[in-house]
Design a protein around this motif. Structure first.
Motif, mmCIF file in Angstrom:
data_model
loop_
_atom_site.group_PDB
_atom_site.id
_atom_site.type_symbol
_atom_site.label_atom_id
_atom_site.label_comp_id
_atom_site.label_asym_id
_atom_site.label_seq_id
_atom_site.Cartn_x
_atom_site.Cartn_y
_atom_site.Cartn_z
ATOM 1 N N ASN A 164 0.860 -1.181 0.000
ATOM 2 C CA ASN A 164 0.000 0.000 0.000
ATOM 3 C C ASN A 164 0.898 1.233 0.000
ATOM 4 O O ASN A 164 1.470 1.607 1.014
ATOM 5 C CB ASN A 164 -0.911 -0.016 1.234
ATOM 6 N N GLN A 165 0.996 1.860 -1.196
ATOM 7 C CA GLN A 165 1.964 2.937 -1.354
ATOM 8 C C GLN A 165 1.704 4.106 -0.406
ATOM 9 O O GLN A 165 2.640 4.782 0.022
ATOM 10 C CB GLN A 165 1.944 3.447 -2.798
ATOM 11 N N SER A 166 0.441 4.330 -0.051
ATOM 12 C CA SER A 166 0.126 5.454 0.836
ATOM 13 C C SER A 166 0.690 5.243 2.228
ATOM 14 O O SER A 166 0.877 6.200 2.984
ATOM 15 C CB SER A 166 -1.389 5.657 0.908
ATOM 16 N N ARG A 167 0.977 3.990 2.571
ATOM 17 C CA ARG A 167 1.531 3.690 3.890
ATOM 18 C C ARG A 167 3.046 3.461 3.850
ATOM 19 O O ARG A 167 3.663 3.275 4.897
ATOM 20 C CB ARG A 167 0.859 2.438 4.472
ATOM 21 N N GLN A 168 3.593 3.441 2.649
ATOM 22 C CA GLN A 168 5.020 3.151 2.518
ATOM 23 C C GLN A 168 5.852 4.347 2.978
ATOM 24 O O GLN A 168 5.692 5.461 2.465
ATOM 25 C CB GLN A 168 5.365 2.805 1.067
ATOM 26 N N ILE A 169 6.705 4.116 3.943
ATOM 27 C CA ILE A 169 7.531 5.185 4.490
ATOM 28 C C ILE A 169 8.697 5.512 3.560
ATOM 29 O O ILE A 169 9.054 6.671 3.372
ATOM 30 C CB ILE A 169 8.064 4.778 5.890
ATOM 31 N N ASP A 170 9.272 4.476 2.946
ATOM 32 C CA ASP A 170 10.510 4.633 2.185
ATOM 33 C C ASP A 170 10.314 4.001 0.809
ATOM 34 O O ASP A 170 10.475 2.789 0.648
ATOM 35 C CB ASP A 170 11.653 3.945 2.949
ATOM 36 N N ALA A 171 9.938 4.802 -0.216
ATOM 37 C CA ALA A 171 9.701 4.285 -1.565
ATOM 38 C C ALA A 171 10.388 5.192 -2.576
ATOM 39 O O ALA A 171 10.491 6.408 -2.376
ATOM 40 C CB ALA A 171 8.207 4.201 -1.858
ATOM 41 N N HIS A 172 10.853 4.582 -3.663
ATOM 42 C CA HIS A 172 11.631 5.319 -4.658
ATOM 43 C C HIS A 172 11.184 4.925 -6.061
ATOM 44 O O HIS A 172 10.955 3.749 -6.346
ATOM 45 C CB HIS A 172 13.126 5.009 -4.504
ATOM 46 N N PRO A 173 11.108 5.904 -6.990
ATOM 47 C CA PRO A 173 10.789 5.575 -8.386
ATOM 48 C C PRO A 173 11.966 4.881 -9.068
ATOM 49 O O PRO A 173 13.126 5.247 -8.867
ATOM 50 C CB PRO A 173 10.516 6.945 -9.020
ATOM 51 N N THR A 174 11.656 3.882 -9.854
ATOM 52 C CA THR A 174 12.647 3.133 -10.636
ATOM 53 C C THR A 174 12.005 2.783 -11.975
ATOM 54 O O THR A 174 10.810 3.021 -12.178
ATOM 55 C CB THR A 174 13.069 1.825 -9.927
ATOM 56 N N PRO A 175 12.772 2.207 -12.906
ATOM 57 C CA PRO A 175 12.144 1.757 -14.157
ATOM 58 C C PRO A 175 11.027 0.740 -13.946
ATOM 59 O O PRO A 175 10.226 0.521 -14.867
ATOM 60 C CB PRO A 175 13.328 1.137 -14.922
ATOM 61 N N TYR A 176 10.974 0.120 -12.762
ATOM 62 C CA TYR A 176 9.920 -0.861 -12.491
ATOM 63 C C TYR A 176 8.764 -0.269 -11.689
ATOM 64 O O TYR A 176 7.889 -1.010 -11.239
ATOM 65 C CB TYR A 176 10.488 -2.067 -11.741
ATOM 66 N N SER A 177 8.765 1.038 -11.475
ATOM 67 C CA SER A 177 7.615 1.646 -10.812
ATOM 68 C C SER A 177 6.368 1.370 -11.645
ATOM 69 O O SER A 177 6.363 1.570 -12.860
ATOM 70 C CB SER A 177 7.822 3.158 -10.662
ATOM 71 N N GLY A 178 5.324 0.902 -11.003
ATOM 72 C CA GLY A 178 4.133 0.492 -11.729
ATOM 73 C C GLY A 178 3.330 1.661 -12.239
ATOM 74 O O GLY A 178 3.464 2.796 -11.793
ATOM 75 N N ALA A 179 2.464 1.356 -13.228
ATOM 76 C CA ALA A 179 1.582 2.390 -13.761
ATOM 77 C C ALA A 179 0.605 2.879 -12.705
ATOM 78 O O ALA A 179 0.061 3.976 -12.806
ATOM 79 C CB ALA A 179 0.827 1.837 -14.965
#
Length: 662
Positions: free
Chosen positions: A257-272
């Motif tokens: 659940n991205q809204s709860r993710q404290i530490d997230a980063h965009p990469t080429p595999y970031s989903g649509a």
């Protein structure tokens, strides 16, 4: 090619870090994760299952102690916490975690680096300084090590990681320390010396300090076990060993659940859907890259530029040599071939550029190639129209355009001229009907023209039985003279040699050679224009050809041409005043057939005496040369000296023979 090279050196090349890399990952697909790395996720589902607060930093540290003890008991090779224990909590819980860390001896705790900006009174930045923020000494002293995990950020997301942090005195990062511990574990299991002595980190883990991440896939590609499930697995000895034995275990925030993710980063595999990759998964990826020596590599900048430039050159080549449809097919094939090569290289961890060579460069080649071909087609059409108007074959028109550029305006060129005339054509034509005379000329020129063109010349004019051929010699006069001479001798052999009369189209021919400045281009008035060679050189060449008739020779050349020829092919005949000319010119005979030595010697003596106006002595020498076998020029001079015998040469004597008019 130069345009593509310039584009590569421009900011456009940065597209390779965004769409280019995204496409390479899409072509490769998800890569199997390393079996040596597993993530224990601090997530909302585990908080609910364990009846804990949603924020993992508030969880009791005794729970982490329980996790560490279980992982050690089930054979985990190294444990890393991608979370900062910088504040004290319940004393008993903190003590439990301290004891578990000390007992385990293989736990690496995260530290962070905080960048502080130093400003002056006006708010201007003077400098920056990086400050390490460590775990509580209680935990730092008990852990095997503490290490930072720093991810360089770019406009395209996270593409790289550090093995050491240069701004922190080259301190090894969390992935580096964990990978080193894994190598030590393997050494203990296999007895193989994989690491240096005294606990130093292997050099292969430290250099280069900044590496390209080789991602496995989107969030969750690396085996991820929720925290609550991990505790359940550790309660079962067999399940716990299967899940964690001999592995690098990373504990950190990983929340679907991205809204709860404290530490997230965009990469080429970031989903649509906007789901990025967690920091702990990137850390686990870095560990796997180091263990497998599988981080991405880029060729050196110079090598990449050379590859892109070479590929651009190959794309441009078909448009220069082939028609548009074929060139387009080859261009698309080359673009697809580059995509395949880049894809295969990427599967082997080599990152080649994709967008510029496979998309931008082909588009540039197609656009510029079609424009160039359109211009060539227009020029070709114009040449065809000119050729039709002037009555020239298309190939002849193309050759003229290559030499002259604008055929209509023409230009003055240095050229070697060859004038020819059929011997006895007047009585021949009198004996034939007009149609038969035409057919005889057609057969003659069908034999004549290919010889000239085969030797690099252009038949510029054909009037009746006479022809004029040119060799343009602006850049290489010696080469043009050599080619013209070979053509003249070949024509002499084809038309005049013994037995040639029986050949199809062969008629005895006289030939004259001269060189100098000639205007070559369109001549005429509206409605009647022709490509002609004009100038005194052309007229003089015609007179030189005509001199053969009186000297009983077949090929004559001016000294301007003869001086550039092999001495074995020429002999000097002296100076002559040609018909209609005010100035004398020196002529030379050109032939493969040398006159007898005795005749040549007596002719040279006669010529020297003639030039000194000693006509009696000259006549005697020429007569002797004629008797010795020189029945051509020697016979002419012998008769000429007889006519001049007893005459005073006068003050205007120039040592030149005067040829009779027609």
């Amino acid at each position: 090619m130069s345009l593509v090279t310039a584009l590569w050196l421009s900011p456009l090349a940065d597209v390779e870090n965004g769409p280019g890399l995204d496409l390479l990952y899409a072509l490769r697909g998800i890569r199997p994760a390393s079996p040596d790395v597993v993530i224990v996720a601090l997530d909302t589902a585990s908080a609910q299952a364990l009846g804990l607060a949603d924020r993992p930093e508030r969880w009791p540290r005794s729970l982490h102690a329980r996790l560490v003890n279980g992982l050690v008991a089930h054979g985990a090779a190294v444990i890393g916490f991608d979370m900062l224990f910088a504040e004290a909590h319940d004393a008993a819980d903190d003590r439990a975690l301290h004891d578990a860390l000390r007992e385990a001896g293989n736990v690496v705790l995260a530290e962070t680096i905080h960048r502080e900006t130093i400003r002056d009174a006006d708010g201007r930045t003077l400098a920056t300084a990086d400050r390490r923020i460590l775990p509580l000494p209680l935990f730092a002293d008990a852990a095997m090590a503490t290490a930072p995990f720093v991810l360089p950020k770019t406009p395209h997301g996270i593409l790289e990681f550090w093995t050491v942090v240069p701004t922190a005195a080259d301190r090894p990062t969390l992935p580096t320390v964990m990978a080193a511990r894994m190598l030590e574990h393997r050494q203990a299991e296999t007895g193989t010396a994989l690491t240096p002595p005294s606990g130093a980190l292997p050099a292969l883990l430290l250099a280069p300090p900044r590496r390209l991440l080789n991602l496995h896939g989107p969030l969750g590609t690396i085996p991820t076990i929720p925290y609550a499930q991990a505790l359940e697995l550790l309660a079962d000895p067999a399940a716990g060993a299967a899940a964690f034995a001999g592995k690098a275990v990373l504990v950190g925030y990983s929340e679907p659940n991205q809204s709860r993710q404290i530490d997230a980063h965009p990469t080429p595999y970031s989903g649509a859907d906007g789901v990025d990759v967690s920091g702990v998964e990137l850390c686990a990826t870095a560990v796997a890259n180091l263990l497998q020596q599988a981080s991405l590599q880029r060729p050196p900048a110079a090598a990449t530029l050379a590859l892109v430039s070479l590929h651009a050159g190959l794309l441009a080549l078909p448009w220069a040599l082939l028609r548009a449809r074929t060139a387009l097919a080859i261009t698309l094939a080359l673009a697809l071939a580059w995509v395949w090569i880049a894809h295969r290289a990427f599967a082997a961890f080599l990152w080649l550029p994709l967008v510029v060579p496979a998309l931008v460069a082909p588009l540039v080649a197609i656009v510029l190639g079609m424009v160039a071909q359109r211009r060539r087609d227009r020029r070709h059409q114009a040449l065809l129209e000119q050729a039709a108007e002037l009555g020239l074959p298309r190939r002849a028109m193309e050759r003229l355009a290559a030499v002259l550029g604008d055929v209509r305006s023409g230009r003055t060129v240095f050229a070697v001229c060859l004038c020819t005339d059929i011997v006895g054509y007047t009585p021949l034509s009198e004996a034939l009907s007009p149609e038969a005379a035409r057919d005889a000329l057609n057969r003659y020129f069908a034999r004549f023209v290919p010889i000239v063109e085969r030797h690099g010349g252009h038949v510029a004019d054909m009037v009746g039985d006479a022809a004029l051929a040119l060799w343009i010699a602006d850049d290489e006069p010696q080469s043009a003279v050599d080619q013209a001479c070979r053509a003249a001798l070949a024509l002499d052999q084809a038309m005049n040699a013994a037995g040639a009369a029986a050949a199809e189209g062969a008629l005895p021919t006289r030939l004259g050679l001269h060189c100098g400045p000639v205007f070559f281009g369109e001549v005429g008035a509206d409605g009647r224009r022709e490509i002609r060679a004009v100038g005194d050189i052309v007229n003089t060449t015609s007179r030189i050809q005509g001199a053969n008739k009186y000297l009983h020779t077949r090929v004559l050349a001016s000294a301007a041409v003869g001086a550039r020829l092999d001495a074995a092919l020429t002999r000097r005949l002296g100076r002559f005043l040609l018909v209609g000319k005010a100035h004398t010119i020196e002529l030379m005979q050109v032939s493969h057939e040398a006159v007898p030595q005795a005749a040549a010697e007596r002719f040279a003596l006669g010529l020297a005496a003639f030039e000194q106006a000693d006509f009696a002595a000259a006549g005697a020498h020429f007569a002797a040369a004629r008797e010795a076998g020189d029945t051509g020029p020697a016979a002419f001079y012998a008769e000429h000296c007889r006519q001049l015998a007893g005459q005073a040469p006068g003050a205007c004597w120039r040592g030149a023979a005067i040829l009779p008019g027609k």
